[in-house]
Design a protein around this motif. Structure first.
Motif, PDB file in Angstrom:
ATOM      1  N   PRO A   1     -14.034  58.823 -77.086  1.00  0.00           N
ATOM      2  CA  PRO A   1     -14.008  58.186 -78.411  1.00  0.00           C
ATOM      3  C   PRO A   1     -13.504  56.758 -78.365  1.00  0.00           C
ATOM      4  CG  PRO A   1     -12.502  60.077 -78.294  1.00  0.00           C
ATOM      5  CD  PRO A   1     -13.156  59.976 -76.969  1.00  0.00           C
ATOM      6  N   SER A   2     -12.809  56.396 -77.320  1.00  0.00           N
ATOM      7  CA  SER A   2     -12.285  55.040 -77.267  1.00  0.00           C
ATOM      8  C   SER A   2     -13.306  54.059 -76.704  1.00  0.00           C
ATOM      9  CB  SER A   2     -11.021  55.013 -76.411  1.00  0.00           C
ATOM     10  OG  SER A   2     -11.334  55.429 -75.105  1.00  0.00           O
ATOM     11  N   HIS A   3     -14.440  54.566 -76.292  1.00  0.00           N
ATOM     12  CA  HIS A   3     -15.447  53.674 -75.723  1.00  0.00           C
ATOM     13  C   HIS A   3     -16.749  53.801 -76.493  1.00  0.00           C
ATOM     14  CE1 HIS A   3     -12.641  53.501 -72.421  1.00  0.00           C
ATOM     15  NE2 HIS A   3     -13.356  52.543 -71.871  1.00  0.00           N
ATOM     16  N   CYS A   4     -17.587  52.785 -76.307  1.00  0.00           N
ATOM     17  CA  CYS A   4     -18.940  52.896 -76.833  1.00  0.00           C
ATOM     18  C   CYS A   4     -19.862  52.066 -75.960  1.00  0.00           C
ATOM     19  CB  CYS A   4     -19.009  52.452 -78.297  1.00  0.00           C
ATOM     20  SG  CYS A   4     -18.582  50.739 -78.531  1.00  0.00           S
ATOM     21  N   TYR A   5     -21.124  52.245 -76.136  1.00  0.00           N
ATOM     22  CA  TYR A   5     -22.101  51.474 -75.377  1.00  0.00           C
ATOM     23  C   TYR A   5     -22.735  50.438 -76.282  1.00  0.00           C
ATOM     24  CZ  TYR A   5     -22.100  54.668 -71.401  1.00  0.00           C
ATOM     25  OH  TYR A   5     -21.749  55.365 -70.312  1.00  0.00           O
ATOM     26  N   LEU A   6     -22.769  49.224 -75.802  1.00  0.00           N
ATOM     27  CA  LEU A   6     -23.585  48.221 -76.489  1.00  0.00           C
ATOM     28  C   LEU A   6     -24.932  48.217 -75.777  1.00  0.00           C
ATOM     29  CD1 LEU A   6     -21.068  45.273 -76.797  1.00  0.00           C
ATOM     30  CD2 LEU A   6     -21.505  47.117 -78.387  1.00  0.00           C
ATOM     31  N   VAL A   7     -25.965  48.369 -76.514  1.00  0.00           N
ATOM     32  CA  VAL A   7     -27.286  48.417 -75.913  1.00  0.00           C
ATOM     33  C   VAL A   7     -28.022  47.155 -76.302  1.00  0.00           C
ATOM     34  CG1 VAL A   7     -29.412  49.716 -75.717  1.00  0.00           C
ATOM     35  CG2 VAL A   7     -27.262  50.896 -76.088  1.00  0.00           C
ATOM     36  N   PHE A   8     -28.508  46.454 -75.318  1.00  0.00           N
ATOM     37  CA  PHE A   8     -29.234  45.215 -75.584  1.00  0.00           C
ATOM     38  C   PHE A   8     -30.635  45.302 -75.032  1.00  0.00           C
ATOM     39  CE2 PHE A   8     -24.797  43.788 -74.953  1.00  0.00           C
ATOM     40  CZ  PHE A   8     -24.557  43.404 -76.246  1.00  0.00           C
ATOM     41  N   ASP A   9     -31.561  44.706 -75.765  1.00  0.00           N
ATOM     42  CA  ASP A   9     -32.877  44.424 -75.199  1.00  0.00           C
ATOM     43  C   ASP A   9     -32.836  42.991 -74.727  1.00  0.00           C
ATOM     44  OD1 ASP A   9     -33.700  46.869 -75.723  1.00  0.00           O
ATOM     45  OD2 ASP A   9     -35.229  46.355 -77.200  1.00  0.00           O
ATOM     46  N   VAL A  10     -32.954  42.815 -73.442  1.00  0.00           N
ATOM     47  CA  VAL A  10     -32.780  41.486 -72.880  1.00  0.00           C
ATOM     48  C   VAL A  10     -34.129  40.970 -72.412  1.00  0.00           C
ATOM     49  CG1 VAL A  10     -31.660  40.184 -71.072  1.00  0.00           C
ATOM     50  CG2 VAL A  10     -30.446  42.010 -72.194  1.00  0.00           C
ATOM     51  N   LEU A  11     -34.445  39.776 -72.845  1.00  0.00           N
ATOM     52  CA  LEU A  11     -35.716  39.151 -72.484  1.00  0.00           C
ATOM     53  C   LEU A  11     -35.444  38.064 -71.460  1.00  0.00           C
ATOM     54  CD1 LEU A  11     -38.772  38.515 -73.122  1.00  0.00           C
ATOM     55  CD2 LEU A  11     -37.892  36.885 -74.763  1.00  0.00           C
ATOM     56  N   ASN A  12     -36.191  38.094 -70.405  1.00  0.00           N
ATOM     57  CA  ASN A  12     -36.103  37.019 -69.427  1.00  0.00           C
ATOM     58  C   ASN A  12     -37.061  35.921 -69.875  1.00  0.00           C
ATOM     59  OD1 ASN A  12     -36.135  35.328 -67.274  1.00  0.00           O
ATOM     60  ND2 ASN A  12     -36.965  36.816 -65.818  1.00  0.00           N
ATOM     61  N   ALA A  13     -36.538  34.870 -70.389  1.00  0.00           N
ATOM     62  CA  ALA A  13     -37.377  33.811 -70.954  1.00  0.00           C
ATOM     63  C   ALA A  13     -37.785  32.780 -69.925  1.00  0.00           C
ATOM     64  CB  ALA A  13     -36.640  33.125 -72.098  1.00  0.00           C
ATOM     65  N   THR A  14     -37.353  32.945 -68.689  1.00  0.00           N
ATOM     66  CA  THR A  14     -37.694  31.947 -67.681  1.00  0.00           C
ATOM     67  C   THR A  14     -39.005  32.340 -67.007  1.00  0.00           C
ATOM     68  OG1 THR A  14     -36.558  33.141 -65.957  1.00  0.00           O
ATOM     69  CG2 THR A  14     -35.254  31.608 -67.246  1.00  0.00           C
ATOM     70  N   ASN A  15     -39.414  31.503 -66.110  1.00  0.00           N
ATOM     71  CA  ASN A  15     -40.633  31.773 -65.358  1.00  0.00           C
ATOM     72  C   ASN A  15     -40.331  32.384 -63.993  1.00  0.00           C
ATOM     73  OD1 ASN A  15     -42.432  30.861 -67.311  1.00  0.00           O
ATOM     74  ND2 ASN A  15     -41.985  28.739 -66.740  1.00  0.00           N
ATOM     75  N   TYR A  16     -39.120  32.769 -63.781  1.00  0.00           N
ATOM     76  CA  TYR A  16     -38.735  33.311 -62.491  1.00  0.00           C
ATOM     77  C   TYR A  16     -38.230  34.730 -62.666  1.00  0.00           C
ATOM     78  CZ  TYR A  16     -38.671  28.351 -61.491  1.00  0.00           C
ATOM     79  OH  TYR A  16     -39.013  27.037 -61.385  1.00  0.00           O
ATOM     80  N   GLU A  17     -38.256  35.438 -61.562  1.00  0.00           N
ATOM     81  CA  GLU A  17     -37.678  36.768 -61.603  1.00  0.00           C
ATOM     82  C   GLU A  17     -36.171  36.622 -61.696  1.00  0.00           C
ATOM     83  OE1 GLU A  17     -38.302  40.953 -59.232  1.00  0.00           O
ATOM     84  OE2 GLU A  17     -38.653  39.060 -58.226  1.00  0.00           O
ATOM     85  N   MET A  18     -35.604  37.473 -62.491  1.00  0.00           N
ATOM     86  CA  MET A  18     -34.188  37.298 -62.780  1.00  0.00           C
ATOM     87  C   MET A  18     -33.424  38.557 -62.418  1.00  0.00           C
ATOM     88  SD  MET A  18     -32.495  36.784 -66.471  1.00  0.00           S
ATOM     89  CE  MET A  18     -32.860  35.062 -66.650  1.00  0.00           C
ATOM     90  N   GLU A  19     -32.285  38.353 -61.828  1.00  0.00           N
ATOM     91  CA  GLU A  19     -31.397  39.479 -61.594  1.00  0.00           C
ATOM     92  C   GLU A  19     -30.251  39.369 -62.579  1.00  0.00           C
ATOM     93  OE1 GLU A  19     -29.843  39.823 -57.710  1.00  0.00           O
ATOM     94  OE2 GLU A  19     -28.877  41.744 -58.110  1.00  0.00           O
TER      95      GLU A  19
END
Lengths: 148, 920
Positions: free
Chosen positions: B588-606
């Motif tokens: 109960p003291s934790h939660c998950y933040l869920v994000f949809d992350v977009l790689n806006a660059t033209n390169y592969e991103m880690e």
């Protein structure tokens, strides 16, 4: 100019408050062409006779606006006419020997009339030079009419 | 003159006497006549003096200033005569060999009668003046005195060239001195840096006074300063109105006060042309007050000192008698450049007069990336001044605290390089961070609609602890969670029942709900399919780094200089968060933040999003990442204060929440093919109220038990239809303060498989007891029921997944429970153990008033009638039934007998049929 041949020279000038010429008109009935020195001399004569006009218009109990011949320099006669305000003067230099006083008086009176009409113009400032071609034409017509 | 061929025989002494009578004009006439006579005899000197004497009679002065004054007063006199007299004077002076006088008269003629003269005359006079000037050298602008004591004033050719405008130039922005302020002031009032001039108030009052008197003011103090040793400028617009080419030689400033070295210039103006701009320059050699009086020229062979008030346009241009400029001691000068950044073509829109941009550079950076670039500062002082102090300030259109994130530098780096001797330089490092909110623009637009969707995800969803009035009905999923609203509840264990009772009665009839099915928490995301191109647009930020520095004598007198470098920072989006949500964690003291992350660059991103967790994202791809975070702990003081100002608290809550989360979430990204790395922050995500509730730790701890067993999140519970479920919810206030006005209720929904939730389940489940508990549900000023800290408050209720069969039984049970609750409550009130709650009493009154009066005769009679009617029906029904049965029996008997008869006839004739009769 000496009187050679027929006709005579006339120089008419309206003088303003600070002895500045408001309107100048040269008129000649001579066939020979006039020279510019003539004009210079006329200006000087007219200028010097302004003293006499002042003298006669103020000192004498002359109620006439027309002052007749007030000065003579060599062959030139100076006749003058003082406007009602007496700051504007009309001067006529001429070397005509036989000219009737009445026609001179009529000439001045008519000029005075057109001058008065001209000053009614709201855009005209008193004592400044008149640069109206209409006025000039009228004045020339009057000169032709009265001055032989 | 001689040409006039004037007869002069009448000129004699007697005529002169007339002059004494005051007839100036006539006297002048005769004087002139005699002058001409003298000229004819080539006695030029006599002629000249006679002419001079005649001037007053003609109303002519030889002083150009006096003449201008007369013109303005309309006492101009007979201009034609004046021109003639003057040309006569020139001629006679030339003839008597006195060219100085001739030049003087000729220049007067040109200067004063410029408007009257014809073109031809003007060009003639100008040429004559030039030839005279070349013959005898240049005339000095001093008064000439004749032998008879007559003074001829100097004539300055102020009209040639004609000045049409005049501007005393401030120094270049980078050279301009600025009043040095104490450091603290500089930080506090950055805006006032734009007007550091001490003359400002005086300047304000000047225009009005100048308007009042059309004659120019005596002194005009300039609102800027010049620096000793710096070249200073005055710009003039000049025109040539003469019909001849005008050779202007040696035009220079006339100054007074401080020593001033002028740099004369020469120029040639074509005939009747203009205006041309010219610069008059000079260098102050000392510090102090410099008076600028006018300028001097050599034109047409005449040396003129043109002072401001004597210029023909002075009244129109409102020129003062002198301009006063303060000259301050020398200051050092620096040059700023950024050698490793490309030059930018675009000019910054931040430019004002006050910041001197020395160079424009541009910089491209990914959002979240940090770049270090060096700026080279060179001491370029021409006078070998040492830079003793230097400071840097940033100017941009951004908000102050964002601005400080964008560009950072170390002031010590600067100070370590001081003092900086002339012609040396140092490099200075600045760190540029690509600021961004990391949100995609389309997301921001949809933020309002999105929050509704995301709100329905909840975990061990806690009630809004601090905002007690917000109660959330729709945020429960299939598992029977409750929004217990904790509250300032009663003070003892016994009180809870009475409250349950009160609310239960109130809702008894109206809220019948049918149970719902359990399902897993599954959140459907509608992915952002259409990502606009605008999300990839880089953002350009203009920043000006302004260096303020000083040294040498200028520092001693409290001045510094400013110069600046403009940096165009282009921030390319790197990571964009398109969606976000909060999911409950196991604890109960934790939660998950869920994000949809977009790689806006033209390169592969880690993307490294939490410890040891990273993900590879293809260019222009979106991935979903969960980030575990601790929930935001409660803040005690806040919760006690917030009952009054909910809205304000909502904001501060968000701030606190952001602050808490920023430290926990680190999205480190790196572009694989390049070496670029950076960090993304999610501090700008606008957490909406519902998500915020999930992030913030609940002030109420609560346990849910199903049929006596602890409920586990994510656990599927299966029940058959008609089975009763007992939910036990206990609420514990773990915040430091008591809570008021808490409402606790259960709501159910049915999750369909397509992600739609159906809340209209009234016909599918029923609730025994109350699904809603108010704790101090009616607020009366004098009653404050409070939950004592850590008090456990529990509420039991039963739920049935029912068919009608069990309803009656359970209903009666429930009625019994309620009635006994009422009884207990009333007993407690009677014993003064509980305060009397009028609302409850009213409700009870209503209940009892609605009960039927069994002693009433009409009631008894109507009950009898009703009962008789019912009995009659029953009696008739059974009568009919037995008659029908009897009929059937008889019919059966007849059939049987007939059948036996036929058999007897066939088999044995002598045999008699057997009759069997049945009596009814």
């Amino acid at each position: 100019m000496s009187l050679i041949g027929q006709g005579s020279n006339y120089y008419f000038v309206i003088v303003g408050k600070s002895d500045n010429p408001i309107f100048e008109l040269e008129y000649t009935t001579k066939s020979t062409e006039k020279s510019s020195e003539n004009r210079n001399l006329s200006q000087f004569i007219a200028h010097s006779s302004l003293d006499l006009i002042d003298e006669s218009s103020f000192s004498a109990n002359n109620s006439n606006m027309y002052l007749k011949v007030i000065d003579k320099f060599n062959e030139y006669y100076v006749t003058a006419f003082v406007c009602a305000s007496s700051t504007v003067k009309f001067l006529l230099l001429h070397d005509a020997n036989k000219i009737e006083d009445a026609s001179l008086r009529a000439f001045f009176t008519d000029i005075y009339e057109i001058y008065c009409k001209f000053t009614l113009n709201t855009f005209y400032e008193l004592h400044t030079p008149i640069r109206s071609s209409v006025f000039e034409k009228k004045a020339l017509a009057l000169a032709k009419k009265y001055l032989p | 003159m001689g040409k006039d061929k004037k007869p002069v025989e009448s000129v004699d002494d007697s005529t002169f006497e007339r002059t004494n009578k005051g007839s100036h004009r006539q006297a002048a006439f005769y004087r002139r006549c005699s002058a001409l006579e003298a000229a004819r005899e080539s006695d030029w000197e006599k002629c000249y003096y006679l002419l001079i004497e005649s001037l007053s009679g003609y109303g002519l002065t030889l002083d150009p200033i006096e003449y201008e004054k007369r013109i303005s007063e309309r006492r101009m006199g007979w201009a034609g005569i004046h021109v003639q007299v003057l040309s006569d004077l020139v001629r006679s002076a030339t003839e008597m060999g006195c060219e100085q006088l001739a030049i003087r008269h000729l220049s007067f003629l040109l200067q004063c009668f410029c408007e009257i003269l014809t073109r031809q005359e003007k060009s003639d006079f100008a040429r004559e003046l030039e030839s005279l000037g070349s013959k005898c050298g240049e005339g000095a602008p001093v008064n000439l005195t004749l032998d008879n004591g007559f003074t001829i004033p100097s004539v300055n050719l102020t009209k040639f060239p004609m000045v049409s405008s005049l501007k005393i130039q401030n120094l270049f922005a980078s050279l301009r001195p600025v009043k040095l302020k104490p450091k603290s002031m500089d930080n506090l009032i950055p805006t006032s840096a734009s007007s550091p001039f001490i003359f400002t108030p005086i300047q304000m009052s000047r225009p009005s006074s100048r308007r009042r008197s059309l004659t120019s003011p005596a002194v005009q103090n300039m609102d800027f300063k010049w620096i000793q040793g710096e070249t200073c400028q005055i710009t003039l617009q000049v025109s040539n109105y003469l019909p001849v080419e005008l050779q202007v030689n040696h035009i220079a400033l006339l100054t007074d006060g401080v020593a001033f070295q002028t740099y004369p210039t020469s120029l040639t103006l074509p005939a009747e042309s203009g205006p041309f701009p010219i610069q008059l320059t000079g260098t102050p050699l000392n510090s102090g007050k410099l008076d600028i009086l006018g300028y001097s020229t050599h034109v047409l062979g005449v040396k003129s000192d043109c002072r401001w008030p004597h210029l023909p346009n002075s009244s129109r241009l409102k020129l003062p008698a002198k301009y006063v400029v303060e000259v301050i001691p020398p200051l050092p000068l620096i040059d700023i450049s950024a050698p490793d950044l490309p030059k930018s073509d675009t000019f910054t829109s931040l430019t004002t007069d006050n910041n001197a941009i020395m160079s424009n550079v541009s910089l491209t950076i990914y959002a979240g990336q940090t770049k270090t670039c060096s700026i080279k500062v060179t001491n370029n002082s021409p006078n070998n001044d040492v830079i003793e102090i230097i400071s840097v300030k940033m100017i941009s259109k951004l908000v102050k605290d964002i601005e400080t994130n964008l560009v950072t530098w170390n002031d010590n780096d600067l100070n370590n390089c001081l003092p900086l001797p002339a012609q040396s330089s140092f490099d200075f490092d600045i760190k540029v961070y690509g600021i961004s909110d990391f949100l995609s623009p389309s997301t921001k637009k949809r933020a309002s609609s999105f929050k509704v969707k995301s709100a329905s995800v909840s975990g061990t969803s806690s009630p809004v602890p601090n905002i007690a009035n917000i109660t959330n009905t729709n945020s429960l999923t299939g598992s029977p969670h409750h929004h217990p609203s904790s509250n300032t509840a009663g003070d003892s264990g016994s009180s809870k029942r009475s409250h349950i009772l009160g609310s239960a009665l109130a809702n008894f009839l109206s809220e019948l709900q049918v149970g719902s099915s359990n399902s897993n928490i599954k959140r459907k995301y509608d992915l952002v399919n259409s990502i606009n191109l605008e999300e990839y647009q880089p953002r350009v930020i203009e920043v000006i780094l302004e260096f303020e520095y000083s040294g040498g004598g200028g520092l001693a007198s409290g001045y510094c200089r400013r110069s600046a470098i403009a940096i165009n920072i282009e921030i390319i989006p790197s990571v964009l968060i398109t969606k976000w949500d909060v999911l409950p964690a196991e604890m109960p003291s934790h939660c998950y933040l869920v994000f949809d992350v977009l790689n806006a660059t033209n390169y592969e991103m880690e993307l490294n999003y939490s410890e040891n967790k990273s993900i590879l994202i293809e260019p222009r791809e979106t991935c979903r990442i969960p980030v575990p975070v601790e929930r935001v702990p409660l803040m005690n003081e806040e919760s006690s204060l917030n009952k009054v100002k909910n809205s304000k608290n909502g904001i501060s809550l968000l701030e606190r929440c952001k602050h808490h989360l920023v430290n926990q979430v680190n999205l480190n990204w790196s572009l694989l093919t390049t070496d670029i790395t950076g960090v993304a922050f999610m501090s700008e995500i606008p957490w909406t109220g519902d998500l915020l509730d999930h992030i913030i730790m609940s002030s109420v701890q609560w346990d849910v038990k199903v049929n006596g067993n602890d409920l586990k999140i994510e656990e599927d519970l299966n029940f058959s239809i008609g089975e009763a479920i007992m939910l036990t919810i206990s609420v514990t206030n773990i915040s430091g303060n008591s809570l008021r006005d808490v409402e606790l209720w259960v709501s159910c929904f049915q999750e369909q498989q397509n992600g739609v939730k159906n809340y209209k389940v009234d016909m599918k489940r029923s609730i025994l007891g109350s699904d809603r508990v108010y704790i101090d549900e009616v607020r009366i000023e004098c009653y404050f029921l409070e939950i004592i800290n850590n008090l456990i408050y529990s509420h039991e209720l039963g739920m049935v997944l029912s068919q009608r069969v069990n309803n009656q039984l359970l209903g009666l049970k429930g009625l019994y429970t309620q009635l006994s609750s009422i009884k207990k409550y009333l007993e407690l009130v009677v014993e003064d153990k509980l305060p009397r709650n009028n609302a409850i009493i009213y409700l009870l009154q209503d209940i009892f008033n609605l009960l039927p009066d069994t002693m009433s005769e009409t009631f008894v009679k109507s009950v009898y009638v009703k009962t008789n009617d019912q009995m009659l029906v029953v009696y008739l029904a059974s009568l009919v039934r037995s008659v029908i049965a009897l009929h059937n029996l008889i019919n059966n008997k007849i059939t049987n007998r007939d059948a036996e008869k036929k058999e007897g006839l066939k088999d044995k004739n002598g045999e008699k049929p057997v009759d069997s009769k049945k009596s009814p």
